[in-house]
Design a protein around this motif. Structure first.
Motif, short mmCIF file in Angstrom:
data_model
loop_
_atom_site.label_atom_id
_atom_site.label_comp_id
_atom_site.label_asym_id
_atom_site.label_seq_id
_atom_site.Cartn_x
_atom_site.Cartn_y
_atom_site.Cartn_z
N LYS A 42 0.84 -1.20 0.00
CA LYS A 42 0.00 0.00 0.00
C LYS A 42 0.87 1.25 0.00
N ILE A 43 1.96 1.21 0.76
CA ILE A 43 2.86 2.37 0.82
C ILE A 43 3.51 2.61 -0.54
N ASP A 44 3.91 1.54 -1.23
CA ASP A 44 4.50 1.71 -2.56
C ASP A 44 3.49 2.32 -3.53
N GLN A 45 2.25 1.88 -3.43
CA GLN A 45 1.21 2.43 -4.29
C GLN A 45 1.00 3.91 -4.01
N LEU A 46 1.03 4.28 -2.73
CA LEU A 46 0.85 5.68 -2.37
C LEU A 46 2.03 6.53 -2.85
N LYS A 47 3.23 5.96 -2.81
CA LYS A 47 4.40 6.69 -3.32
C LYS A 47 4.29 6.90 -4.83
N ASP A 48 3.83 5.87 -5.53
CA ASP A 48 3.64 6.02 -6.97
C ASP A 48 2.60 7.10 -7.26
N GLN A 49 1.53 7.10 -6.48
CA GLN A 49 0.49 8.11 -6.66
C GLN A 49 1.06 9.50 -6.39
N MET A 50 1.90 9.61 -5.37
CA MET A 50 2.49 10.91 -5.03
C MET A 50 3.34 11.43 -6.19
N ARG A 51 4.15 10.57 -6.79
CA ARG A 51 5.00 11.00 -7.90
C ARG A 51 4.15 11.44 -9.10
N THR A 52 3.06 10.70 -9.34
CA THR A 52 2.17 11.07 -10.44
C THR A 52 1.55 12.44 -10.21
N LEU A 53 1.11 12.69 -8.99
CA LEU A 53 0.50 13.98 -8.67
C LEU A 53 1.50 15.12 -8.80
N PHE A 54 2.73 14.89 -8.37
CA PHE A 54 3.75 15.92 -8.54
C PHE A 54 3.98 16.23 -10.02
N THR A 55 4.00 15.19 -10.83
CA THR A 55 4.18 15.39 -12.27
C THR A 55 3.05 16.22 -12.85
N GLN A 56 1.82 15.95 -12.40
CA GLN A 56 0.68 16.72 -12.88
C GLN A 56 0.75 18.17 -12.45
N LEU A 57 1.42 18.43 -11.32
CA LEU A 57 1.62 19.81 -10.87
C LEU A 57 2.78 20.48 -11.58
N GLY A 58 3.50 19.71 -12.42
CA GLY A 58 4.64 20.28 -13.13
C GLY A 58 5.93 20.22 -12.34
N ILE A 59 5.96 19.46 -11.26
CA ILE A 59 7.16 19.32 -10.43
C ILE A 59 7.74 17.93 -10.69
N THR A 60 8.87 17.87 -11.37
CA THR A 60 9.39 16.59 -11.83
C THR A 60 10.79 16.26 -11.32
N THR A 61 11.43 17.20 -10.63
CA THR A 61 12.78 16.94 -10.13
C THR A 61 12.74 16.70 -8.62
#
Length: 310
Positions: free
Chosen positions: A243-262
């Motif tokens: 579940k934690i890995d899934q949440l981390k993946d979701q977090m990275r996706t959301l950051f990408t959608q916000l335009g924050i990729t680094t």
């Protein structure tokens, strides 16, 4: 019921808002919120200094999800309170108008738009674009110029009120959208700097409020380890992601959608907006993702004003 409402609204006054104002907000603007969502909304309003009674901020509940939306009136007031405020202007350009503009470069090498001519006669025809100008002392005017095509997608929004407003009141919504952009850029009015989403005044309200909490601030460990997961594309045999890995993946996706990729960008964002979250727990990651989702919804909602809304 009356006593319950008094208990819910107790201690939420700020600025010029009285107890009676809070009760009115609960029964009108926030009538679709549950108790936890209302507390969260008023916490955001208080921390940002946005007045619900003056139509500067209001809540929207969609599919059980709370979205807090800021109106252009909020950004106008904040701009007027900023040093050097010298006014603003916003105009629509119609297909029969005479319109010319060009770009110039300031002393620091940055380009800015200059309107050379905008004149019209009736009939003006359809709206094809527009511009908003924010004036500030000792600064070049900040101009936002847009074509209609850039905002047509709001008419197809899956947010019911946003779609309705942009369809029925397109000219007004377009002007507010451009003005918000100009004021935010000219006066550095980033709502993320204004909004602090914290805990409720009773930290153990109920499970629903805990789901709506935004504790925020994963430490460096979450960011670095989260970014390393993609370095090994081979899936583990006979083991589903935790579940934690899934949440981390979701977090990275959301950051990408916000335009924050680094990694640096993510670290800076979390350091600024998440001072207390525990990233080593499922609860902490849920809180982080909820904040990111709220920010994404605010960005979309703000474009609709009355506000998705900036």
């Amino acid at each position: 019921m009356a006593n319950n409402n008094q208990l819910i609204t107790q201690g939420m006054e700020f600025g010029e808002l009285t107890k009676e104002d809070i009760t009115t907000i609960r029964q009108t603007l926030a009538k679709d919120c549950n108790d936890s969502q209302f507390k969260l909304f008023m916490s955001i309003a208080k921390s940002s200094g946005a007045n619900p009674v003056m139509n500067e901020i209001y809540p929207a509940v969609r599919s059980g999800q709370l979205t807090v939306q800021f109106a252009v009136e909020y950004f106008v007031r904040k701009a007027k309170e900023s040093p050097g405020y010298s006014g603003h202007d916003v105009q629509l350009v119609h297909d029969n108008d005479e319109f010319k503009m060009h770009q110039e470069q300031d002393e620091e090498g940055r380009y800015y738009a200059v309107i050379d001519e905008h004149s019209w006669a009736f009939p003006r025809g359809k709206v094809i674009g527009g511009y908003a100008i924010a004036y500030r002392e000792d600064k070049k005017p900040f101009t936002v110029v847009m074509e209609v095509d850039e905002v047509e997608h709001f008419k197809k929004s899956n947010i019911g009120m946003q779609k309705t407003m942009w369809t029925n009141y397109f000219n007004d919504m377009f002007k507010k959208h451009m003005l918000r952009r100009a004021l935010k850029a000219a006066y550095e009015l980033n709502y993320d700097d204004e909004v602090t989403v914290g805990e409720s005044q009773g930290s153990n309200d109920n499970d629903e409020f805990q789901r709506n909490r935004r504790d925020i601030t994963p430490n460096q460990d979450v960011i670095e380890h989260g970014s390393q997961q993609n370095d090994n594309p081979e899936p583990q045999q006979e083991q589903k992601p935790s579940k934690i890995d899934q949440l981390k993946d979701q977090m990275r996706t959301l950051f990408t959608q916000l335009g924050i990729t680094t990694n640096d960008g993510i670290k800076d964002y979390l350091k600024k907006h998440a001072p207390d979250a525990n990233p080593g727990t499922q609860k902490g990651l849920i809180a982080i993702n909820q904040l990111l989702e709220t920010n994404l919804e605010m960005l979309q909602a703000q474009a609709s004003n009355d506000d998705a809304l900036d």
